[in-house]
Design a protein around this motif. Structure first.
Motif, PDB file in Angstrom:
ATOM      1  N   SER A   6      25.321 -40.299 -19.454  1.00 36.96           N
ATOM      2  CA  SER A   6      26.595 -40.859 -19.551  1.00 36.96           C
ATOM      3  C   SER A   6      27.771 -39.691 -18.901  1.00 36.96           C
ATOM      4  CB  SER A   6      26.891 -40.793 -21.131  1.00 36.96           C
ATOM      5  OG  SER A   6      26.722 -39.328 -21.716  1.00 36.96           O
ATOM      6  N   SER A   7      28.762 -40.148 -19.133  1.00 43.45           N
ATOM      7  CA  SER A   7      29.893 -39.314 -18.356  1.00 43.45           C
ATOM      8  C   SER A   7      30.047 -37.910 -18.999  1.00 43.45           C
ATOM      9  CB  SER A   7      31.223 -39.815 -18.403  1.00 43.45           C
ATOM     10  OG  SER A   7      31.132 -41.124 -18.005  1.00 43.45           O
ATOM     11  N   TRP A   8      30.223 -37.015 -18.088  1.00 45.94           N
ATOM     12  CA  TRP A   8      30.567 -35.529 -18.763  1.00 45.94           C
ATOM     13  C   TRP A   8      31.955 -35.403 -19.433  1.00 45.94           C
ATOM     14  CZ3 TRP A   8      26.496 -32.080 -18.537  1.00 45.94           C
ATOM     15  CH2 TRP A   8      25.466 -32.333 -17.661  1.00 45.94           C
ATOM     16  N   MET A  14      30.489 -30.163 -13.363  1.00 50.14           N
ATOM     17  CA  MET A  14      29.655 -31.235 -13.373  1.00 50.14           C
ATOM     18  C   MET A  14      29.067 -31.651 -12.141  1.00 50.14           C
ATOM     19  SD  MET A  14      31.955 -33.259 -12.194  1.00 50.14           S
ATOM     20  CE  MET A  14      31.126 -34.786 -12.315  1.00 50.14           C
ATOM     21  N   TRP A  15      29.396 -31.186 -11.067  1.00 48.94           N
ATOM     22  CA  TRP A  15      29.017 -31.659  -9.758  1.00 48.94           C
ATOM     23  C   TRP A  15      29.235 -30.550  -8.946  1.00 48.94           C
ATOM     24  CZ3 TRP A  15      25.612 -35.108  -7.930  1.00 48.94           C
ATOM     25  CH2 TRP A  15      25.976 -35.308  -6.633  1.00 48.94           C
ATOM     26  N   THR A  75      32.536 -26.633  -6.539  1.00 47.36           N
ATOM     27  CA  THR A  75      32.619 -27.149  -7.928  1.00 47.36           C
ATOM     28  C   THR A  75      33.492 -28.253  -8.398  1.00 47.36           C
ATOM     29  OG1 THR A  75      31.540 -24.893  -8.629  1.00 47.36           O
ATOM     30  CG2 THR A  75      32.678 -26.104 -10.356  1.00 47.36           C
ATOM     31  N   PHE A  76      33.064 -29.114  -9.069  1.00 52.86           N
ATOM     32  CA  PHE A  76      33.536 -30.105  -9.708  1.00 52.86           C
ATOM     33  C   PHE A  76      33.880 -30.084 -11.077  1.00 52.86           C
ATOM     34  CE2 PHE A  76      33.103 -31.726  -5.407  1.00 52.86           C
ATOM     35  CZ  PHE A  76      34.228 -32.586  -4.944  1.00 52.86           C
ATOM     36  N   LEU A  77      35.031 -30.216 -11.629  1.00 54.83           N
ATOM     37  CA  LEU A  77      35.196 -30.249 -13.021  1.00 54.83           C
ATOM     38  C   LEU A  77      35.675 -31.694 -13.498  1.00 54.83           C
ATOM     39  CD1 LEU A  77      37.571 -27.028 -13.387  1.00 54.83           C
ATOM     40  CD2 LEU A  77      35.122 -27.171 -13.349  1.00 54.83           C
ATOM     41  N   ALA A  78      34.942 -32.160 -14.600  1.00 57.45           N
ATOM     42  CA  ALA A  78      35.279 -33.526 -15.040  1.00 57.45           C
ATOM     43  C   ALA A  78      36.483 -33.674 -15.559  1.00 57.45           C
ATOM     44  CB  ALA A  78      34.212 -33.889 -16.285  1.00 57.45           C
ATOM     45  N   SER A  79      37.211 -34.916 -15.595  1.00 58.85           N
ATOM     46  CA  SER A  79      38.336 -35.429 -15.909  1.00 58.85           C
ATOM     47  C   SER A  79      38.359 -36.718 -16.347  1.00 58.85           C
ATOM     48  CB  SER A  79      39.529 -35.048 -14.643  1.00 58.85           C
ATOM     49  OG  SER A  79      40.617 -35.949 -15.135  1.00 58.85           O
ATOM     50  N   ASP A  80      39.002 -36.881 -17.632  1.00 57.24           N
ATOM     51  CA  ASP A  80      39.170 -38.209 -17.968  1.00 57.24           C
ATOM     52  C   ASP A  80      40.125 -39.138 -17.183  1.00 57.24           C
ATOM     53  OD1 ASP A  80      37.299 -37.678 -19.956  1.00 57.24           O
ATOM     54  OD2 ASP A  80      38.703 -37.234 -21.356  1.00 57.24           O
ATOM     55  N   GLY A 130      28.243 -37.630 -11.717  1.00 59.10           N
ATOM     56  CA  GLY A 130      28.025 -36.323 -11.216  1.00 59.10           C
ATOM     57  C   GLY A 130      26.504 -36.230 -11.620  1.00 59.10           C
ATOM     58  N   ALA A 131      26.045 -34.636 -11.749  1.00 58.53           N
ATOM     59  CA  ALA A 131      24.878 -34.286 -12.009  1.00 58.53           C
ATOM     60  C   ALA A 131      24.067 -35.322 -13.006  1.00 58.53           C
ATOM     61  CB  ALA A 131      24.846 -32.821 -12.097  1.00 58.53           C
TER      62      ALA A 131
END
Length: 260
Positions: A6-8, A14-15, A75-80, A130-131
């Protein structure tokens, strides 16, 4: 092994992806080092590849968009909501390098720099979360910010991503873990890196897990890498920092054998 389906949660690193000068060489290097296999990101992806372990995505590799840019793991950070996050980044004093845009139906992203110049990505998941595998050999297991501006960096990410911190400074080693807002889980780190050379910008360091750090580090050297930090013991296990043949830097550390 941990498979993510599921989504982070927001603010989770997360990627990671790599823009390479020589895509074929990068593919061969990581295939040998970590056993990665590759799947096309799609006909409109511009040769972007998804690195897979056991049929699940763990990282991205593609051709460098600007040959003048350094070769780095981003590095990628998750966002809604990338738009909302981008506005918060600007309000916190950061800079948008690439404003929000769609990546086919995979998701929506932006690139930014914090107040001290460390570059990172933001990802709002579509079909690509993502990952999909973490915390196992060859997969992402940790991301940490190396910064000269420790207090300013903490203030920036707290404002832009609503994270909190756990200070674990000890014996002059100044470090905090990053706690995401959803559940307070520790998902990354901030290191006050006083040994950064003057010509090296503040940056996010990617850590990949290894089942045998000594062997992975030795193989990386055989493949043309340099060890920026030799294999050593740490409270979290054996670890080393590698500079790959095209210049990108990453860490390898004992696989944690925990869930995400």
């Amino acid at each position: 092994m941990s498979t993510k389906i599921s989504s982070w949660p927001s603010a989770t690193p997360m990627w990671v992806d790599l823009g390479a000068d020589d895509l074929s060489a990068a593919k061969a290097f990581y295939a040998d080092l970590f056993g990665w296999e590759y799947v096309s990101g799609g006909e409109d992806s511009g040769d972007y590849l998804l690195a897979h372990i056991g049929g699940h995505a763990v990282a991205g590799i593609g051709p460098k968009q600007d040959p003048a840019m350094p070769t780095v793991w981003t590095t990628f950070l998750a966002s809604d909501d990338v738009e909302v996050t981008s506005k918060k980044i600007a309000a916190a004093g950061g800079q948008l390098i690439a404003p929000p845009f769609d990546v086919m139906d995979s998701g929506r992203m932006a690139l930014a720099a914090d107040t001290a110049g460390a570059v990172f990505g933001i990802w709002q998941a579509g079909t690509h979360i993502g990952a999909e595998r973490v915390n196992e050999h060859g997969a992402l297991c940790w991301n940490e910010l190396h910064t000269r501006d420790y207090l300013a960096a903490r203030a920036f990410y707290a404002e832009a991503f609503d994270v909190s911190y756990q200070d674990i400074t000890e014996d002059g080693y100044v470090y905090s873990t990053i706690r995401r807002p959803l559940d307070g889980r520790e998902v990354g780190g901030v290191h006050h890196d006083t040994e950064l050379p003057d010509d090296v910008p503040n940056y996010w360091l990617t850590w990949f897990a290894s089942e045998h750090v000594d062997g992975t580090a030795a193989r990386a050297v055989e493949l043309g890498s340099t060890l920026i930090a030799p294999v050593t013991d740490s409270p979290l296990g054996r670890m080393a920092i590698v500079q790959a043949p095209q210049g990108e830097v990453f860490g390898v550390i004992d696989a944690p054998h925990t869930n995400e």
